[in-house]
Design an enzyme around this catalytic site. Structure first.
Site, mmCIF file in Angstrom:
data_model
loop_
_atom_site.group_PDB
_atom_site.id
_atom_site.type_symbol
_atom_site.label_atom_id
_atom_site.label_comp_id
_atom_site.label_asym_id
_atom_site.label_seq_id
_atom_site.Cartn_x
_atom_site.Cartn_y
_atom_site.Cartn_z
ATOM 1 N N ALA A 121 1.322 -1.551 0.039
ATOM 2 C CA ALA A 121 -0.146 -0.250 -0.031
ATOM 3 C C ALA A 121 0.582 1.635 0.190
ATOM 4 O O ALA A 121 2.073 0.922 1.035
ATOM 5 C CB ALA A 121 -0.852 0.160 1.119
ATOM 6 N N SER A 122 0.304 2.100 -0.729
ATOM 7 C CA SER A 122 0.964 3.488 -0.727
ATOM 8 C C SER A 122 0.446 4.501 -0.673
ATOM 9 O O SER A 122 -0.951 5.005 -1.174
ATOM 10 C CB SER A 122 1.758 3.550 -2.107
ATOM 11 O OG SER A 122 2.721 5.175 -1.833
ATOM 12 N N ALA A 123 0.569 5.534 0.271
ATOM 13 C CA ALA A 123 -0.075 6.433 0.914
ATOM 14 C C ALA A 123 0.654 8.107 0.760
ATOM 15 O O ALA A 123 1.162 8.050 0.125
ATOM 16 C CB ALA A 123 -0.720 6.034 2.271
ATOM 17 N N SER A 124 -0.322 9.117 1.349
ATOM 18 C CA SER A 124 0.228 9.652 1.002
ATOM 19 C C SER A 124 1.633 10.396 1.642
ATOM 20 O O SER A 124 2.709 11.576 1.376
ATOM 21 C CB SER A 124 -0.450 11.875 0.722
ATOM 22 O OG SER A 124 -1.372 11.112 2.252
ATOM 23 N N ALA A 161 3.464 7.810 3.936
ATOM 24 C CA ALA A 161 4.157 6.597 4.197
ATOM 25 C C ALA A 161 3.994 5.407 3.460
ATOM 26 O O ALA A 161 2.492 5.985 2.612
ATOM 27 C CB ALA A 161 4.338 6.161 5.220
ATOM 28 N N GLN A 162 4.750 4.465 2.434
ATOM 29 C CA GLN A 162 3.907 3.406 2.489
ATOM 30 C C GLN A 162 4.192 1.636 3.524
ATOM 31 O O GLN A 162 4.934 2.279 3.770
ATOM 32 C CB GLN A 162 4.215 3.632 0.610
ATOM 33 C CG GLN A 162 6.299 3.149 0.832
ATOM 34 C CD GLN A 162 6.893 3.112 -0.311
ATOM 35 O OE1 GLN A 162 5.789 3.845 -1.456
ATOM 36 N NE2 GLN A 162 7.651 1.920 -0.734
ATOM 37 N N VAL A 163 3.343 0.772 2.222
ATOM 38 C CA VAL A 163 3.552 -0.504 3.811
ATOM 39 C C VAL A 163 4.469 -1.522 2.811
ATOM 40 O O VAL A 163 4.217 -1.426 1.878
ATOM 41 C CB VAL A 163 2.267 -0.439 4.220
ATOM 42 C CG1 VAL A 163 2.396 -1.828 4.823
ATOM 43 C CG2 VAL A 163 2.357 0.363 4.999
ATOM 44 N N LYS A 199 5.967 0.026 7.288
ATOM 45 C CA LYS A 199 5.203 1.208 7.641
ATOM 46 C C LYS A 199 7.122 2.157 7.720
ATOM 47 O O LYS A 199 7.010 2.322 8.208
ATOM 48 C CB LYS A 199 4.463 1.773 8.178
ATOM 49 C CG LYS A 199 4.098 3.453 7.340
ATOM 50 C CD LYS A 199 2.672 3.479 8.623
ATOM 51 C CE LYS A 199 1.713 5.202 8.009
ATOM 52 N NZ LYS A 199 0.711 5.361 8.825
ATOM 53 N N ASP A 227 -9.190 9.633 10.907
ATOM 54 C CA ASP A 227 -8.566 9.703 9.404
ATOM 55 C C ASP A 227 -9.198 8.100 8.328
ATOM 56 O O ASP A 227 -8.896 7.403 8.206
ATOM 57 C CB ASP A 227 -7.338 9.270 8.958
ATOM 58 C CG ASP A 227 -6.517 9.898 7.910
ATOM 59 O OD1 ASP A 227 -7.619 10.110 7.094
ATOM 60 O OD2 ASP A 227 -5.325 9.612 6.780
#
Length: 504
Positions: A125-128, A130-132, A146, A281
């Site tokens: 997963a990739s977010a604004s 960080a990514q996992v 993370k 969130d």
């Protein structure tokens, strides 16, 4: 620096043709010919929703989060925008695996093979922010790692500076700016963004929420492995689940969707009113459903907190709304100091009734909270109600909850679902149950103080006795001084008489 960042925002907006979206409004169409003067403007080959998503991705974390929030409001957006912005929840372009490994080796100061038995280079997963990545510890434990995006802090700092400048300008030129406390709202938002950039803080948030819901049949929160955590890295238990937005897949797994929607409401109100500590969130990219039907929460960078006073105020307002007691709502605003003391309660009550009365006895699919909030805003502006910055996150989370509920079960009756929970909570705060509960909480303090009572009473009485003796002594000294003055006067008179006899 702010000027350059603002220039970049404007250039990116023009590059992706966002001005075309803005100027499609009937009142602004007259300005559309001016956009033809922009030499580097794109030819707008891509769909408008995709252009908006790409622009937000290009602009960075704060704008991505804005898009994430918008994606949950399908009642306010066209379907193409809602579908495209939903990709921002867990499909933000990742940074390279080499950078991820470099960050890990810098943090642990050893080769990654000495830290993890296995490490998947492809992020899950990739977010604004960080990514996992999935990994396996040397003892065989499956974990999720993370990793903070490199060099993200300066970008966020610049955007926050622009927001602060914008808030200051709006407060200066917009009549409602000061009432809305825009600068305080930006400060609150910036504080939570700073928390997101410290993964040790996020790990502690996760640990606290897990403790609050330990062994809960409703919510699963992953365990944190503290020995592997750092400000730039967080390692936690690997959890498997179905994204809550994949409703068709949930149905295939025979998950009770209406029950899932009701449980989501219960989890939210439990966090808010029982704990005063809530996941702030809650967009679909951060919520999963386990095969046992439990919610699974991830991403704990933004958590909200409420004081006992805030919880009590909110519960009174919610219950008053559910009971259609609009006068109590108006009185609560005045009592809390959110509305001026000289507010005409009956007029305020009438304004709230006009907004809320039409929405009751309707399923969620027929209630558009965006419109309700807009009308409530108009009423609050009329009565000079001050916006409370500490509740901004709660308002944002309520919007997320509504979006999730609408996607899961459009027929969900939010009022009937929440009312029994709030009534039970209020019963625990007031009345005999509340009294017993408070006595139980204070019992340890009383047990500690009771043995000291005799000593404290003796000390108090001794202090009183000493004060009495001191007062008596002061009286005696005063009397002695009076007698001394009298004797001195008599002696002076006697001396005067003797002198008189000698000379006369």
């Amino acid at each position: 620096m702010r000027f350059f960042r603002l220039s970049k925002i404007i250039l990116i907006a023009l590059r992706f043709g966002l001005d075309d979206i803005l100027l499609s409004h009937p009142r602004l169409r007259l300005f559309r010919p001016l956009t033809l003067l922009v030499p580097f403007r794109s030819r707008l080959k891509l769909p408008r929703a995709m252009r908006l998503r790409l622009a937000l991705e290009k602009l960075g974390p704060i704008f991505i989060k804005f898009g994430q929030m918008l994606s949950t409001r399908r009642d306010l957006l066209a379907h193409d925008f809602a579908d495209e912005l939903a990709k921002l929840q867990d499909q933000v372009p990742p940074f390279s695996s080499d950078l991820a490994i470099s960050t890990l080796e810098k943090v642990y100061q050893k080769p990654i093979s000495q830290v993890f038995l296995e490490f998947e280079k492809q992020p899950i997963a990739s977010a604004s922010v960080a990514q996992v990545h999935y990994a396996v510890l040397h003892d065989g434990t499956e974990v999720a790692v993370k990793i903070l995006r490199p060099s993200i802090a300066p970008v966020i700092a610049h955007d926050i500076s622009l927001m602060e400048t914008g808030a200051w300008l709006l407060e200066s030129i917009w009549p409602d700016g000061k009432r809305l406390k825009l600068r305080e709202v930006v400060t609150e938002f910036a504080r939570h963004l700073e928390d997101e950039l410290d993964l040790i803080r996020e790990a502690s948030n996760c640990s606290q929420l897990r403790r609050n819901f330990l062994d809960s049949p409703l919510l699963l929160v992953p365990e944190v492995y503290w020995d592997y955590c750092h400000t730039e890295v967080m390692v936690m238990q690997r959890v498997d689940g179905i994204p809550i937005s994949h409703v068709d897949e949930l149905r295939k797994r025979e998950i009770d969707i209406p029950q899932l929607a009701r449980v989501g409401v219960e989890i939210f109100f439990t966090q808010v009113f029982r704990d005063g500590y809530f996941h702030a969130d809650m967009h679909p990219g951060n919520i999963f459903v386990g095969l046992d039907g439990r919610y699974i929460a991830v991403d704990f960078g933004i958590m909200g907190t409420l004081s006992d006073e805030d919880k009590n105020y909110l519960a009174q307002n919610f219950l008053a709304f559910f009971r259609r007691d609009y006068r109590r709502v108006a009185q609560a605003h005045v009592e809390a100091g959110w509305a001026p003391r000289n507010t005409r309660v009956d007029d305020f009550e009438a304004g709230i009734r006009a907004v809320c009365e039409p929405i009751f006895d309707r399923p969620l699919k027929e209630i558009y909270f965006g419109r309700v909030l807009l009308r409530l805003f108009q009423v609050s502006r009329q009565f000079n109600v001050e916006i409370q910055p500490q509740l901004v996150l709660l308002q944002k989370t309520l919007l997320n909850i509504e979006g999730l509920g609408r996607d899961l079960d459009p027929d969900l009756d939010l009022w009937k679902t929440a009312k029994p929970f709030l009534e039970n909570w209020m019963a625990e705060q007031v009345g005999w149950r509340g009294l017993i509960s408070h006595l139980q909480k204070e019992a340890p303090n009383w047990a500690a103080m009771l043995p000291e009572f005799p000593r404290l009473i003796h000390y108090h009485l001794s202090q009183e006795r000493a004060q009495v003796l001191e007062d008596r002594l002061a009286d005696l000294v005063a009397q002695e001084r009076k007698q001394s003055k009298l004797l001195a006067l008599l002696a002076a008179l006697l001396a005067a008489l003797l002198l008189a006899q000698v000379y006369f």
